[in-house]
Design a protein around this motif. Structure first.
Motif, PDB file in Angstrom:
ATOM      1  N   LYS A 395      21.165 -12.383 -87.776  1.00 44.05           N
ATOM      2  CA  LYS A 395      21.478 -11.586 -86.758  1.00 44.05           C
ATOM      3  C   LYS A 395      20.305 -10.460 -86.238  1.00 44.05           C
ATOM      4  O   LYS A 395      20.398 -10.231 -85.253  1.00 44.05           O
ATOM      5  N   PHE A 396      19.764 -10.153 -87.461  1.00 43.95           N
ATOM      6  CA  PHE A 396      18.808  -9.217 -87.383  1.00 43.95           C
ATOM      7  C   PHE A 396      17.832  -9.783 -86.573  1.00 43.95           C
ATOM      8  O   PHE A 396      17.052  -8.882 -85.339  1.00 43.95           O
ATOM      9  N   ARG A 397      17.174 -10.876 -86.271  1.00 38.76           N
ATOM     10  CA  ARG A 397      16.249 -11.560 -85.663  1.00 38.76           C
ATOM     11  C   ARG A 397      16.715 -11.618 -84.102  1.00 38.76           C
ATOM     12  O   ARG A 397      16.070 -11.232 -83.221  1.00 38.76           O
ATOM     13  N   LEU A 398      17.877 -11.831 -84.006  1.00 32.90           N
ATOM     14  CA  LEU A 398      18.625 -11.881 -82.956  1.00 32.90           C
ATOM     15  C   LEU A 398      18.823 -10.665 -82.110  1.00 32.90           C
ATOM     16  O   LEU A 398      18.385 -10.570 -80.892  1.00 32.90           O
ATOM     17  N   MET A 399      18.846  -9.649 -82.830  1.00 34.39           N
ATOM     18  CA  MET A 399      19.063  -8.101 -82.447  1.00 34.39           C
ATOM     19  C   MET A 399      17.508  -7.835 -81.704  1.00 34.39           C
ATOM     20  O   MET A 399      17.651  -7.005 -80.685  1.00 34.39           O
ATOM     21  N   ASN A 400      16.418  -8.126 -82.283  1.00 29.89           N
ATOM     22  CA  ASN A 400      15.022  -7.883 -82.095  1.00 29.89           C
ATOM     23  C   ASN A 400      14.393  -8.881 -81.087  1.00 29.89           C
ATOM     24  O   ASN A 400      13.138  -8.810 -80.965  1.00 29.89           O
ATOM     25  N   SER A 401      15.180  -9.857 -80.792  1.00 26.99           N
ATOM     26  CA  SER A 401      14.479 -11.114 -80.181  1.00 26.99           C
ATOM     27  C   SER A 401      13.678 -10.771 -78.912  1.00 26.99           C
ATOM     28  O   SER A 401      14.292 -10.283 -78.125  1.00 26.99           O
ATOM     29  N   ALA A 402      12.477 -11.480 -78.673  1.00 30.02           N
ATOM     30  CA  ALA A 402      12.206 -11.569 -77.486  1.00 30.02           C
ATOM     31  C   ALA A 402      12.735 -12.627 -76.544  1.00 30.02           C
ATOM     32  O   ALA A 402      13.370 -13.227 -76.893  1.00 30.02           O
ATOM     33  N   ALA A 403      12.639 -12.126 -75.229  1.00 31.17           N
ATOM     34  CA  ALA A 403      13.463 -12.592 -73.983  1.00 31.17           C
ATOM     35  C   ALA A 403      12.553 -12.599 -73.026  1.00 31.17           C
ATOM     36  O   ALA A 403      11.409 -12.087 -72.764  1.00 31.17           O
TER      37      ALA A 403
END
Ligand SMILES: Cc1cc2nc3c(=O)[nH]c(=O)nc-3n(C[C@H](O)[C@H](O)[C@H](O)COP(=O)(O)OP(=O)(O)OC[C@H]3O[C@@H](n4cnc5c(N)ncnc54)[C@H](O)[C@@H]3O)c2cc1C
Ligand code: FES
Ligand code: FES
Lengths: 747, 291, 163
Positions: A395-403
């Protein structure tokens, strides 16, 4: 498979048997060492026993006197009797040393003899006088001002201008955005660590092998198991000063490469020996030659500082990344600074990259070059911050994910990418949702990114009288690209896979193609194939129009069928081909593209469960899941194969593989006995989840899949080991010895 | 590889004669999994390969009426561990034979080759020592017997004199209530040279509460595989308990004088010598109790 | 150079007579003297399995055997695994399971797997992984190879001894 949205394809997405398959399961396929030319001599290379030395004198008279020996060549044969050996350009000096040897295993001379045994006996009779110099093997030591210098003429390229004196630092590159001081000031949690990794080898099972024939009319023919017949031709031409027009490279089947078979080693040497003897010369490396004399991938020393706010937003990252280039300048650190944060949106970043020469083999790419070591550092710090903030690591990675739209590795915004989808697939995976129980066990995750490169591809397509098509491509097929290209052509033309016959041809027979690397073949050659398909359709429209009493632009082509404007006349591709070629005149078209340097990016995410034996320090991989965005999976089985292969290479890199040097600069483990690549008994089944977020830069949405899969494993396993043992692993390999040292102080 | 000659004697006498005739350049060829590679890589100078696989005494194995076992020096590992009687009576031999290389190596590799190659890390030698094996040697001046623990003298060297060859190895019948086991530690799960290996053979009292005697050997921790008498002595006459076993393991670890190399560090090896000794003693006890 | 020795062996069911130098391995004999390049050299010291052949019913590394040792031997190589034009179930299964990428390791794996299934038609995943541990593959991560062998074993059990 997780798919966002894609058109209904007929051929793409199926799993046909590859065209070269039968030859490969029956032993008929011809690889580099299988080429037998009539009257061929055998060539072998003499290599330096020293890591760093001046090359004073080479005396081959005793070798030449041995019965069966036909020729000995050295760098002198490259520059000519009056040439200046000290001016030998790097690529030439790497395949036959000029005035200096820069690593143990550096080629200094080569012999041609009536057979391989005689050639090897002759090597022992060549007398070489060396003046041994102090060697430097460690990247940070090589950066010190008092370090032994490899290249007197080398000056550091730096943002502030070239260095004054000679240095082993090839370049200092900076990748910076935002204001890192301000960024760190905003952070509530900051973690900082130093990591180091060792030089590792691609470990392809087929050693390099090449045969050359220099004809009396100066036409040079080379058979080689290269990753790029056109780049090989170019290199041979440059090294030998022989025009491209007089060189034909015939690519054989290739037994793995992973980046290691881009550079030439034996090809120019075999050519010199053939010129000297007038006979074809076949050369092959043994496994020790491969380890000591080809291009492994750099060892590194990386320091990263990473900060986030307490609500879980990554805000700032700083890094200092030093990469070994081996004996000659390279650019791994430069790439590392670009890719290290690619998976995340971090406003303030600054990464300094140092490319450094050391007395080890000249390094080469190995799948996603530079990225795995960078991820080993970065993805561990990401986990540490997630832990400190008590946020699930995914979830931490998702919160900060490139997009899409966020800043990409070179500053430009990303087009549509699939990192979030990969992490979501991980969150939803059966693996992540199965609790891991038991003592000494831990689960780790990590993300990884690699560019897709585009570059040049050309193919020829000719229509056969029976309506089938022949596809001639110029990229060597390492893992089933003949199939994946034939599928894309079949899809374009609306015909079946079986109606396309794909062949890899030599450099005389097709337009220019860059290397089989950078995950580019299915992508860029796929674009060339698509282009050729479109050209073919246009040509057939031209041919059909007069017979249908209409103009070519009135002829439609849809789902494999040509029709006129009112739909009263229709013909399938095959019918049209039979009518106009079978009963008409031959038809050949080509497709050539330059797909640009950067061609979108690919993300992967891995989950691993490990158990670490506290008594022996040995790590067992209990379960492994690889997730990757393939854009569109042309041949899903081959996509899975790339993901699984990358994961297992990563497992080897994480746990056991390393160039182990003794004090003299000798690699002590230059065999498959002691360079421990994983066996079938060391790994479980590798579960795969293919994510499909189509690449907007490709007609079928394809992304390169060959490389991202080796980026996450080192970090994922380190994260798992940290959970299993409570101790962070900052050095690779995480061998039993290292685990005992770090967890129990047994050192 | 340098040029070779190849001879294949059909009897021990012929083999001894061939070795005598060709002198120092002659090497015995058993499974060849060491010697062919060493000759190819220039690590051993070999002029003549004397293939002993055509000699019955060197390739067969048989049980004596007293329950002893004699294994021909060149009998391949796969035949040995595939034999039901060997599996039942000498499971430690099976432990070793089935760990040497992969299947392809085991088709050819022999105990005699493993012993005569005399690597400090050889995976059969600790077992041969623990089982009290005796080498049956023949040479120009006749036959002689040497206990396995006295056979290796340095890395790659042993007591064989010029012209001598190892015919077979004889193991005494296992005592009542006895068991033996071998284990090694490697970083992968196959295909590695041992970082450390260890073997134990224990004989228990009839009720299984006490060690009557024990023999323990460890490998890859010294220039030759080590027979650690002190470790066996730490068990003999003592109760079967964790404390006694720990003491034996400590004795094995103490006896270890390892080096650091690419396969492991000295500290790691010393530690593992203890860990593995404990493991093999426990397995040997379980086997002695018929588990 | 020393002389060459006469060797007579049955290779893939055919009697072959040839001359070899004693220093030539069986692998070199096959590849250089008999023109059979299906067995590959990956390491030349017994560690990769790419050179696997079956000699007198046992799986061996051809690089660790001398050609001269094979007088009178019965040898099966990758070239002899198919029955004429009919692929062996293992070969079909490798193709269908995409169990090869570059394919350099494939001849060794197929010969090794055949040696296993000939003896142990019921081999399970653990046994297959153990048996194949002497064969290195750097491309596939072994997953699809192990599945291919499991599938082939299944096929062979269902249609026993067609060949
Ligand atoms: C890939 C690979 C993996 C390996 N893995 C292991 C392993 O896991 N553990 C391990 O311990 N070893 C291992 N080895 C080493 C080797 O396989 C073993 O040592 C094997 O037991 C040697 O037996 P051999 O019959 O092949 O010996 P050979 O190679 O035939 O002989 C070995 C040496 O002993 C001499 N010799 C042989 N027999 C006699 C005799 N009767 N009298 C006198 N001298 C003799 C030979 O001249 C030679 O010097 C491995 C080797 C390879 C290639
Ligand atoms: S070439 Fe024989 S095992 Fe590798
Ligand atoms: S498929 Fe390439 S090594 Fe196995």
């Amino acid at each position: 498979m997780v798919t966002t949205s894609k058109p209904e394809y007929k051929v793409i997405g199926t799993r046909p048997v590859r065209p070269d398959g039968v030859d490969k399961v029956t032993g008929r396929a011809q690889y580099g060492a299988d080429i037998k030319q009539q009257g061929a001599l055998a060539g072998r290379v003499l290599r330096s026993p020293h890591a760093h030395a001046n090359l004073k004198k080479i005396d081959a008279s005793k070798a030449l006197a041995l019965d069966g020996v036909k020729a000995v060549v050295t760098a002198r044969d490259i520059v000519g009797p009056d040439g200046d050996l000290s001016k030998l350009p790097d690529p030439a000096a790497n395949i036959l040393a000029g005035t200096k040897v820069l690593y143990r295993g550096h080629a200094v001379a080569a012999v041609a003899a009536i057979n391989d045994h005689v050639a090897q006996e002759a090597l022992k009779l060549i007398e070489v006088e060396y003046e041994v110099l102090p060697a430097v093997l460690d990247v940070r030591e090589a950066m010190r001002p008092d370090a032994p210098i490899l290249h007197e003429a080398l000056r550091t390229r730096a943002p502030t201008g070239p260095s004054e004196g000679p240095s082993n630092v090839v370049a200092q590159t900076v990748s910076a955005f935002g204001d890192i001081e301000a960024g760190f000031a905003e952070c509530d949690v900051i973690v900082e660590r130093e990591f180091s990794t060792k030089m590792v080898h691609q470990g392809y099972i087929e050693p390099q092998a090449a045969t050359a024939h220099w004809n009396s009319d100066d036409q040079l023919t080379i058979w080689t198991c290269t990753q790029g017949s056109f780049p090989a031709r170019e290199s041979v031409s440059q090294i030998l000063g022989h025009p491209i027009s007089k060189i034909k490279v015939i690519p054989t089947e290739i037994g793995g490469g992973f980046g290691g078979k881009i550079s030439v080693y034996l090809e120019p040497v075999a050519a010199l020996l053939s010129r000297a003897t007038g006979k074809p010369v076949s050369m092959r490396m043994d496994r020790t030659d491969v380890f000591e004399g080809t291009g492994p991938t750099p060892g590194t020393n990386i320091r990263i500082k990473l900060g986030a706010t307490k609500d879980g937003k990554l805000r700032a990252a700083y890094g200092d990344m030093a990469y070994e280039n081996g004996a000659y300048p390279g650019s791994a650190a430069m790439y590392a600074t670009m890719v290290v944060t690619a998976a995340y949106q971090i406003e303030h970043v600054k990464f300094d990259g140092f490319d450094v020469v050391v007395n080890k083999p000249r390094t080469q790419d190995y799948r996603a070059p530079s990225a795995p070591a960078a991820a080993f550092a970065m993805e561990q710090l990401i986990d540490e911050i997630a832990d400190q903030l008590k946020i699930d690591p995914l979830k931490f990675r998702l919160m900060n994910s490139a997009a899409e739209g966020s800043r990409g590795p070179m500053g430009m915004p990303f087009k549509r990418i699939g990192h979030e989808e990969c992490v979501e697939a991980a969150l939803n995976s059966p693996h992540y949702n199965t609790p891991l129980e038991g003592p000494n066990r831990g689960r780790g995750v990590a993300s990884g990114f690699w560019f897709n490169v585009g570059l040049r591809s050309s193919v020829n397509v000719s229509v056969q009288p029976d309506g089938t098509v022949n596809l001639n491509e110029g990229n060597t097929d390492i893992g089933g690209t003949r199939a994946s290209l034939a599928m894309q052509l079949a899809e374009t033309l609306g015909i079946t896979f079986e109606d396309v016959k794909a062949t890899v041809v030599d450099t005389d027979s097709v337009g220019v193609n860059d290397v089989t690397a950078g995950s580019r073949v299915t992508f860029a050659s796929g674009m060339a194939v698509h282009e050729a398909g479109k050209n073919l359709i246009a040509a057939l429209k031209e041919r059909l129009a007069p017979t249908w009493q209409t103009t070519p632009d009135e002829v439609q082509f849809e789902a494999g069928v040509f029709k006129n404007a009112d739909g009263s006349k229709t013909m399938t591709f095959k019918e049209a081909a039979v009518a106009t070629v079978g009963r008409g005149v031959g038809l050949t078209v080509s497709g050539s593209v330059n797909a640009g340097f950067l061609a979108g990016g690919g993300f992967a995410h891995h989950i691993v469960d490990v158990e670490v034996d506290p008594d022996t320090g040995k790590t067992t991989i209990l379960r492994y899941t690889a997730i990757q965005d393939a854009g569109t999976a042309v041949h899903p089985a081959y996509v899975e194969g790339q993901m699984q292969g990358g994961a297992v290479q990563g497992i080897g890199w994480a746990l056991n593989e390393e160039y182990y040097y003794d004090d003299t600069g000798r690699m002590a483990n230059s065999s498959f006995l002691d360079y421990r690549i994983p066996t079938s008994l060391d790994v479980p089944m590798i579960e795969t989840i293919i994510v499909e977020v189509p690449n907007p830069l490709h007609p079928f949405g394809v992304r390169g899949v060959g490389e991202p899969g080796i980026v996450p494993p080192l970090a994922a396993i380190a994260n798992a080991v940290a959970r299993a043992t409570g101790v962070r692993q900052t050095q690779l390999p995480m061998s039993p010895r290292r685990i005992l040292e770090t967890t129990r102080g047994i050192a | 590889m340098q040029a070779l000659e190849y001879v294949a004697p059909a009897s021990l006498d012929e083999a001894v004669a061939a070795l005598a005739k060709h002198g120092a350049t002659a090497r015995v060829l058993a499974g060849g999994t060491d010697v062919i590679i060493q000759a190819r890589e220039g690590r051993r100078q070999v002029g003549v390969m004397v293939d002993i696989k055509g000699i019955k005494e060197a390739t067969s194995f048989s049980f004596g009426s007293d329950g002893s076992l004699t294994v021909g020096a060149a009998a391949p590992c796969a035949r040995l561990y595939g034999d039901a009687e060997v599996q039942k009576r000498f499971p430690a031999l099976v432990d070793s034979a089935s760990l040497i290389g992969g299947i392809q190596i085991q088709s050819r590799a022999s105990l005699g080759g493993n012993l005569c190659n005399s690597s400090p890390a050889a995976d059969s030698i600790p077992t041969l020592i623990a089982l009290g094996g005796v080498c049956n040697i023949i040479g120009p001046s006749g036959k002689r017997d040497v206990p396995v623990e006295d056979f290796c003298t340095a890395p790659g060297q042993n007591v064989l004199q010029a012209g001598e060859l190892l015919v077979s190895i004889t193991f005494p019948a296992p005592a009542a209530n006895s068991g033996a086991a071998f284990e090694r530690f490697i970083p992968r799960n196959e295909m590695d040279i041992a970082v450390v290996n260890a073997a134990a053979s224990v004989a228990l009292s009839a009720d299984g509460s006490k060690f009557e005697s024990a023999r323990i050997a460890v490998g890859a921790v010294a220039p030759t595989p080590l027979y650690v008498k002190a470790a066996g002595d730490a068990l003999a006459g003592k109760p079967v308990s964790e404390a006694t076993i720990d003491a034996a393991a400590a004795a094995a670890s103490d006896a270890a004088k390892p080096i650091t190399d690419m396969r492991g560090s000295a500290a790691q090896r010393k530690h593992l010598a203890g860990v593995l000794t404990k493991h093999v003693i426990n397995t040997a006890i379980a086997r002695a109790k018929g588990a | 150079m020393t002389g060459r020795t006469y060797v007579s062996a049955r290779i893939n069911g055919e009697q072959r007579d040839f001359l070899v130098e004693p220093r030539q391995s069986l692998l070199e004999t096959l590849r250089d003297e008999l023109g059979m390049t299906g067995a590959k050299e990956g390491c030349n010291n017994g560690n990769c399995g790419a050179c696997n052949v079956i000699v007198n019913g046992s799986l061996v590394n051809a690089c660790c055997v001398l050609g001269v040792e094979c007088n009178g031997a019965e040898i099966v190589t990758i070239e002899g695994v198919a029955d004429g034009e009919t692929l062996h179930p293992l070969q079909t299964s490798f193709l269908e399971n995409a169990a090869l990428q570059c394919g350099i390791c494939t001849p060794g794996f197929i010969v090794a797997a055949k040696a296993l299934l000939d003896k142990e038609p019921d081999a399970d995943e653990a046994r297959i992984r153990h048996w194949l541990a002497g064969n290195l593959c750097r491309c596939t991560g072994y997953d699809k190879i192990v599945r291919a062998v499991l599938d082939a074993a299944d096929d062979m059990r269902r249609a026993p001894a067609k060949a």
